[in-house]
Design a protein around this motif. Structure first.
Motif, PDB file in Angstrom:
ATOM      1  N   ILE A  89      26.816   1.724 -74.057  1.00 56.02           N
ATOM      2  CA  ILE A  89      26.607   3.078 -73.505  1.00 56.02           C
ATOM      3  C   ILE A  89      25.467   3.755 -74.268  1.00 56.02           C
ATOM      4  O   ILE A  89      24.589   4.373 -73.675  1.00 56.02           O
ATOM      5  CB  ILE A  89      27.903   3.928 -73.587  1.00 56.02           C
ATOM      6  N   LEU A  90      25.493   3.616 -75.590  1.00 60.69           N
ATOM      7  CA  LEU A  90      24.404   4.192 -76.401  1.00 60.69           C
ATOM      8  C   LEU A  90      23.079   3.542 -76.048  1.00 60.69           C
ATOM      9  O   LEU A  90      22.080   4.215 -75.815  1.00 60.69           O
ATOM     10  CB  LEU A  90      24.684   4.003 -77.898  1.00 60.69           C
ATOM     11  N   ARG A  91      23.065   2.208 -75.977  1.00 59.10           N
ATOM     12  CA  ARG A  91      21.792   1.498 -75.786  1.00 59.10           C
ATOM     13  C   ARG A  91      21.261   1.631 -74.357  1.00 59.10           C
ATOM     14  O   ARG A  91      20.068   1.792 -74.153  1.00 59.10           O
ATOM     15  CB  ARG A  91      21.947   0.025 -76.174  1.00 59.10           C
ATOM     16  N   PHE A  92      22.159   1.568 -73.363  1.00 58.36           N
ATOM     17  CA  PHE A  92      21.703   1.616 -71.965  1.00 58.36           C
ATOM     18  C   PHE A  92      21.419   3.045 -71.494  1.00 58.36           C
ATOM     19  O   PHE A  92      20.601   3.264 -70.637  1.00 58.36           O
ATOM     20  CB  PHE A  92      22.743   1.004 -71.015  1.00 58.36           C
ATOM     21  N   TRP A  94      22.091   6.639 -73.662  1.00 50.74           N
ATOM     22  CA  TRP A  94      21.670   7.756 -74.530  1.00 50.74           C
ATOM     23  C   TRP A  94      20.400   7.453 -75.314  1.00 50.74           C
ATOM     24  O   TRP A  94      19.544   8.316 -75.472  1.00 50.74           O
ATOM     25  CB  TRP A  94      22.820   8.198 -75.448  1.00 50.74           C
ATOM     26  N   TRP A  95      20.261   6.213 -75.812  1.00 46.35           N
ATOM     27  CA  TRP A  95      19.073   5.913 -76.613  1.00 46.35           C
ATOM     28  C   TRP A  95      17.846   5.668 -75.740  1.00 46.35           C
ATOM     29  O   TRP A  95      16.731   5.592 -76.243  1.00 46.35           O
ATOM     30  CB  TRP A  95      19.339   4.712 -77.543  1.00 46.35           C
ATOM     31  N   ARG A  96      18.065   5.522 -74.439  1.00 45.45           N
ATOM     32  CA  ARG A  96      16.927   5.450 -73.521  1.00 45.45           C
ATOM     33  C   ARG A  96      16.575   6.843 -73.017  1.00 45.45           C
ATOM     34  O   ARG A  96      15.420   7.171 -72.849  1.00 45.45           O
ATOM     35  CB  ARG A  96      17.271   4.564 -72.313  1.00 45.45           C
ATOM     36  N   LEU A  97      17.621   7.654 -72.786  1.00 42.15           N
ATOM     37  CA  LEU A  97      17.367   9.020 -72.317  1.00 42.15           C
ATOM     38  C   LEU A  97      16.658   9.833 -73.405  1.00 42.15           C
ATOM     39  O   LEU A  97      15.679  10.523 -73.124  1.00 42.15           O
ATOM     40  CB  LEU A  97      18.681   9.699 -71.914  1.00 42.15           C
ATOM     41  N   SER A 131      15.487  13.639 -79.709  1.00 41.64           N
ATOM     42  CA  SER A 131      14.350  13.368 -78.821  1.00 41.64           C
ATOM     43  C   SER A 131      13.279  12.671 -79.665  1.00 41.64           C
ATOM     44  O   SER A 131      12.300  13.297 -80.053  1.00 41.64           O
ATOM     45  CB  SER A 131      13.801  14.654 -78.196  1.00 41.64           C
ATOM     46  N   PRO A 132      13.470  11.362 -79.956  1.00 43.62           N
ATOM     47  CA  PRO A 132      12.636  10.660 -80.948  1.00 43.62           C
ATOM     48  C   PRO A 132      11.137  10.675 -80.655  1.00 43.62           C
ATOM     49  O   PRO A 132      10.336  10.545 -81.583  1.00 43.62           O
ATOM     50  CB  PRO A 132      13.170   9.217 -80.892  1.00 43.62           C
TER      51      PRO A 132
END
Ligand SMILES: [Zn+2]
Length: 448
Positions: A89-92, A94-97, A131-132
């Motif tokens: 969930i994080l990788r697919f 939140w970390w993409r968003l 927001s990296p």
């Protein structure tokens, strides 16, 4: 603003849960000045605007103790691959968003739920932002959005090593800069709407050096950390694999946890870890709807509360309104433990007492009560009790009535930020139209 709110039933949220009929509340500037009879207040405070509550319920505004404004543009997004577990969930998602956000997206993803918050009676929010690819100044853009609505908040930038050294460095610097800015503003005005913490993702994405630097920052700025703790077993497993350590022991050792720090979730804590947390007096925030949505488990809030830990309630971005999480949490624990007599006292304490306590610990600001000297963060609720309402049974009215009642008017820092359902500063439909344009670009980057 100076005003007298009359023709209301007042729930003060003091230690006795006092309910007052036919009383009025005088607000002077940002704070509550007096509670008394309408006639006495009218006589004493000449020139104050008279605000007719039309028989509604007046109570302190609600607080959301763990939020992610940046998650707004996930709504309606479909994932290229279904996640099989929390790490996915994080990788697919939140970390993409979060890597798809630019500063305009940061602004609109905060403005939309800020409007939602005041419409649902939430007057203060503790947010956790990522927001990296747009770190520098991101907290200012969130502040700008919230200031437009008039919402009170604590902001932080989520530091992590998952995007490399430069982003980690920028994240620490953003927290440092923003906290100093708020501290300077609060020296001028202690009722200033904004404050900051040091945001950290979670133990399993934070290297030793990063923890050291975050702890040093925390000490030098006298501000706690805001971190995710054992939301899923992946936090324990990867912390063990990468750093050969126990999550709680590690965070305590580095000085990340403590009475000024917030740990969100705390689902996979064992008894020893809970004892250690109790000793540290860390604030814990429970987010039941998110936990159910991610299927990560259920925090032992009873074990945590029994140990005297200040457990509060957040939405983890699921909703700008904290009331759905309140009721869901209450029902979840009853069902899971097959006990219909569970959680009544606990959830009342979590929402009405501990959330204000948590907010005050972080900011020093007195919120969550209708009492002279407290900040005038107040909501008028369209709740007309169909059965007798007293201090003793207020919680029953809250849990089965007020949770569903529309909020008519919201006052924050003595300013009316929503009056009879209308936000004077913001055109909600126009904001949403602008947000959709920005979201379309975010989604393009998300799928690229
Ligand atoms: Zn979270």
């Amino acid at each position: 603003m100076n005003l007298i709110i009359h023709n209301v039933t007042v729930f003060t949220n003091d230690d006795q849960n006092t309910v007052l009929e036919n009383q009025a509340v005088a607000v002077k500037g940002a704070r509550i000045e007096a509670v008394g009879t309408p006639a006495a207040l009218k006589k004493k405070y000449k020139g104050f605007r008279q605000f007719d509550g039309e028989g509604r319920l007046l109570m302190p505004g609600l607080i959301n103790a763990h939020m992610h404004f940046y998650g707004t543009f996930a709504r309606g997004l479909s994932l290229p691959k279904p996640p099989r577990n929390f790490h996915e969930i994080l990788r697919f998602l939140w970390w993409r968003l979060d890597t798809s956000l630019d500063l305009d997206a940061v602004y609109y993803s905060a403005l939309v739920p800020a409007i939602g918050a005041v419409k649902h009676g939430v007057t203060a929010v503790i947010d956790h932002h990522a927001s990296p690819n747009a770190v520098d100044g991101s907290l200012d853009r969130i502040e700008e959005a919230l200031a437009q609505v008039g919402l009170r908040a604590v902001l932080c930038y989520e530091v992590s090593d998952r995007n490399g050294e430069e982003v980690r460095f920028r994240g620490l610097a953003e927290n440092d800069r923003y906290i100093r800015k708020c501290q300077a503003a609060k020296e001028q005005n202690p009722d200033h709407l904004f404050d900051g913490m040091i945001g950290l993702h979670a133990s399993f994405t934070l290297d030793e050096e990063t923890l050291d630097e975050a702890a040093a920052l925390s000490r030098s700025l006298d501000r706690g950390c805001h971190i995710h703790l054992l939301e899923d077993m992946v936090d324990a497993r990867l912390t063990e694999q990468k750093y050969g350590a126990d999550v709680v022991e590690r965070l305590l050792q580095y000085g990340i946890l403590g009475p000024q720090s917030i740990a969100a979730h705390g689902i996979h804590l064992d008894q020893v870890q809970m004892d250690a947390l109790a000793y540290s007096d860390t604030m814990i925030v429970h987010n039941p709807q998110s936990n159910m949505n991610n299927a990560v488990g259920r925090a032992d809030i009873f074990g945590l509360l029994k140990r005297g830990l200040p457990v509060g309630l957040g939405t983890d971005g699921m909703s700008p309104d904290v009331r759905p999480d309140l009721r869901t949490g209450y029902l979840l624990h009853k069902l899971a433990l097959r006990n219909p007599n569970l959680g009544w006292e606990e959830f009342q304490k979590i929402l009405l007492k501990n959330n204000p306590l948590i907010y005050r610990r972080v900011t020093g600001q007195p919120v969550g009560r209708i009492e002279p000297g407290y900040l005038a963060d107040l909501i008028l609720v369209d709740y007309f009790p169909p059965t007798p309402l007293t201090g003793e049974n207020f919680w029953g009215h809250f849990l089965f009535g007020i949770v569903d009642a529309p909020v008519d008017t919201t006052i924050i820092n003595g300013e009316i930020v929503m009056e009879h359902g209308q936000l004077p500063q913001v055109d909600e439909a126009a904001v949403a139209a602008e947000a959709r344009k920005v979201a379309a670009k975010v989604w393009e980057r998300f799928y690229a």
